[in-house]
Design an enzyme around this catalytic site. Structure first.
Site, mmCIF file in Angstrom:
data_model
loop_
_atom_site.group_PDB
_atom_site.id
_atom_site.type_symbol
_atom_site.label_atom_id
_atom_site.label_comp_id
_atom_site.label_asym_id
_atom_site.label_seq_id
_atom_site.Cartn_x
_atom_site.Cartn_y
_atom_site.Cartn_z
ATOM 1 C CE1 TYR A 124 -2.850 -3.342 0.704
ATOM 2 C CE2 TYR A 124 -4.325 -1.552 0.741
ATOM 3 C CZ TYR A 124 -3.907 -3.006 0.954
ATOM 4 O OH TYR A 124 -4.893 -3.930 0.536
ATOM 5 C CE LYS A 171 2.262 -18.072 0.747
ATOM 6 N NZ LYS A 171 1.513 -19.351 1.152
ATOM 7 C CG ASP A 204 -1.175 -20.355 2.632
ATOM 8 O OD1 ASP A 204 -0.794 -19.790 3.868
ATOM 9 O OD2 ASP A 204 -0.653 -20.831 1.950
ATOM 10 C CG ASP A 228 -7.795 -4.375 2.483
ATOM 11 O OD1 ASP A 228 -8.985 -4.275 2.892
ATOM 12 O OD2 ASP A 228 -7.411 -3.918 1.620
#
Ligand code: NAD
Length: 334
Positions: A124, A171, A204, A228
């Site tokens: 972002y 991740k 995930d 988000d």
């Protein structure tokens, strides 16, 4: 005492839901002088920018704002006003509680989760460019400073609220450098909070875990993009975006706003659910130390939704935005 607070109505459904929220907040007996400033698509033509300087100036002056959603054009057009506000005012925490409300239709009961989303960097940061005509590159920035301060906030929040666990979500198996740094920073901060359990999950796996076993989680801290996405997922667990509040918090300023967007198709139709904005207002009242008023607003919202008579379409009712606000006000004033 009269509070001087900033009101940013936003666009789309923003003006009607913030108006409903202001009426409810004032009914709880808190005296507020609102400084209304405008940002977003509709203001663009007049000021040549969707985020005029007077918006930032007002929040810097009052320190606290209630904000409606602002539309961001997809693909092209101006950059997100929301991201710009968070970065310009260094509102580095996006706090998004997801709490079940009896009466809201959901496959889940007793959800009580809190997302602490890093709010100023990651993808972002808005650093992206075309590489020739057929490729594009976005730069993901993660810093030790931002990762440590958002994690510290998550632990302090957990401690203050009597919560028992913080889960870092990354991740880091794939993005070993950027997410690896976030995780390393979170682990470092966790060492100072031996009274709170700490663990980490891959994003995930976290999505599946939240759908299958949400009761295993408590406070979750993560970089911007995952925050988000997971906050919409958590909003889904408690019955939808109409009931999910949020806050953008920095060291000296805070902006309170719903998780949801400007839902343009409902703009001006007195149809949207103002609950998420009203509950964001309750978070704002708590931030100001007005705990009794915050409790009164929260209890009234829960009562009206629990009764199910005067609720908006998304909660299975036929009431308009303003009628539902009137019902909440009537409970507060009883
Ligand atoms: P959205 O949240 O506006 O809408 C998603 C779905 O939820 C729609 O079906 C909508 O009808 C419904 N919904 C949302 N809020 C509701 C409410 N209060 N009551 C009843 N139903 C509600 O998401 P979107 O359509 O992806 O985004 C629309 C615009 O909002 C985009 O321009 C996006 O960039 C912007 N946006 C702004 C913010 C913000 O200002 N903080 C946050 C998210 C999206």
């Amino acid at each position: 005492m009269t509070y001087q607070l900033t009101l940013i109505p936003g666009d789309g459904i923003g003006p009607e839901i913030t108006q409903a929220a202001c009426r409810v907040i004032e009914a709880a007996g808190v005296d507020i002088e609102w400084h209304t400033v405008y940002a977003g698509q509709d203001i663009m033509a007049q000021y040549g920018t969707p985020l005029p300087d007077n918006v930032l100036e007002s929040v810097r002056k009052t320190g606290t704002a209630l904000k409606g959603p602002v539309t961001t054009p997809v693909g092209s057009g101006f950059r997100s006003v929301n991201v710009a506000l968070r970065q310009a005012l260094d509102l580095y925490v996006n706090l998004r509680p997801a709490l079940s409300i009896p009466g809201v239709k959901s496959r889940y009961e007793d959800i009580d989760l809190v997302i602490v989303r890093e709010n100023t960097e990651d993808l972002y940061a808005g650093i992206e460019h075309m590489v020739g005509e057929d490729a594009a590159e976005s730069i993901k920035i993660i810093t030790r400073k931002a990762s440590e301060r958002v994690t510290r906030y998550a632990f302090e929040y957990a401690r203050a609220q009597g919560r028992h666990k913080v889960t870092a979500v990354t991740k880091a198996n794939i993005m070993k450098c950027s997410d690896g740094l976030f995780l390393e920073s979170a682990r470092h901060v966790a060492e100072s909070y031996s009274d709170i359990e700490f663990e980490d999950r891959l994003v995930d796996n976290m999505c599946m875990q939240l759908v299958q076993k949400p009761e295993l989680y408590d406070v979750m801290v993560m970089p911007n993009l995952y925050g988000d996405i997971l906050s919409d997922l958590c909003a889904g667990l408690v019955g939808g975006l109409g009931v999910a509040p949020g806050a953008n918090i920095g060291d000296t300023m805070a902006i309170f706003e719903p998780v949801h967007g400007s839902a343009p198709k409902y703009a001006g139709k007195n149809k949207a659910n103002a609950t998420a904005t009203i509950l964001s207002g309750a978070m704002m009242l708590r931030h100001l130390g007005e705990n009794d008023a915050a409790d009164a607003v929260t209890a009234a919202v829960r009562q009206v939704i629990g009764e199910g008579k005067t609720v908006t379409y998304d909660l299975g009712g036929e009431a308009g935005t303003s009628e539902m606000a009137d019902a909440i006000i009537a409970v507060i004033q009883k």
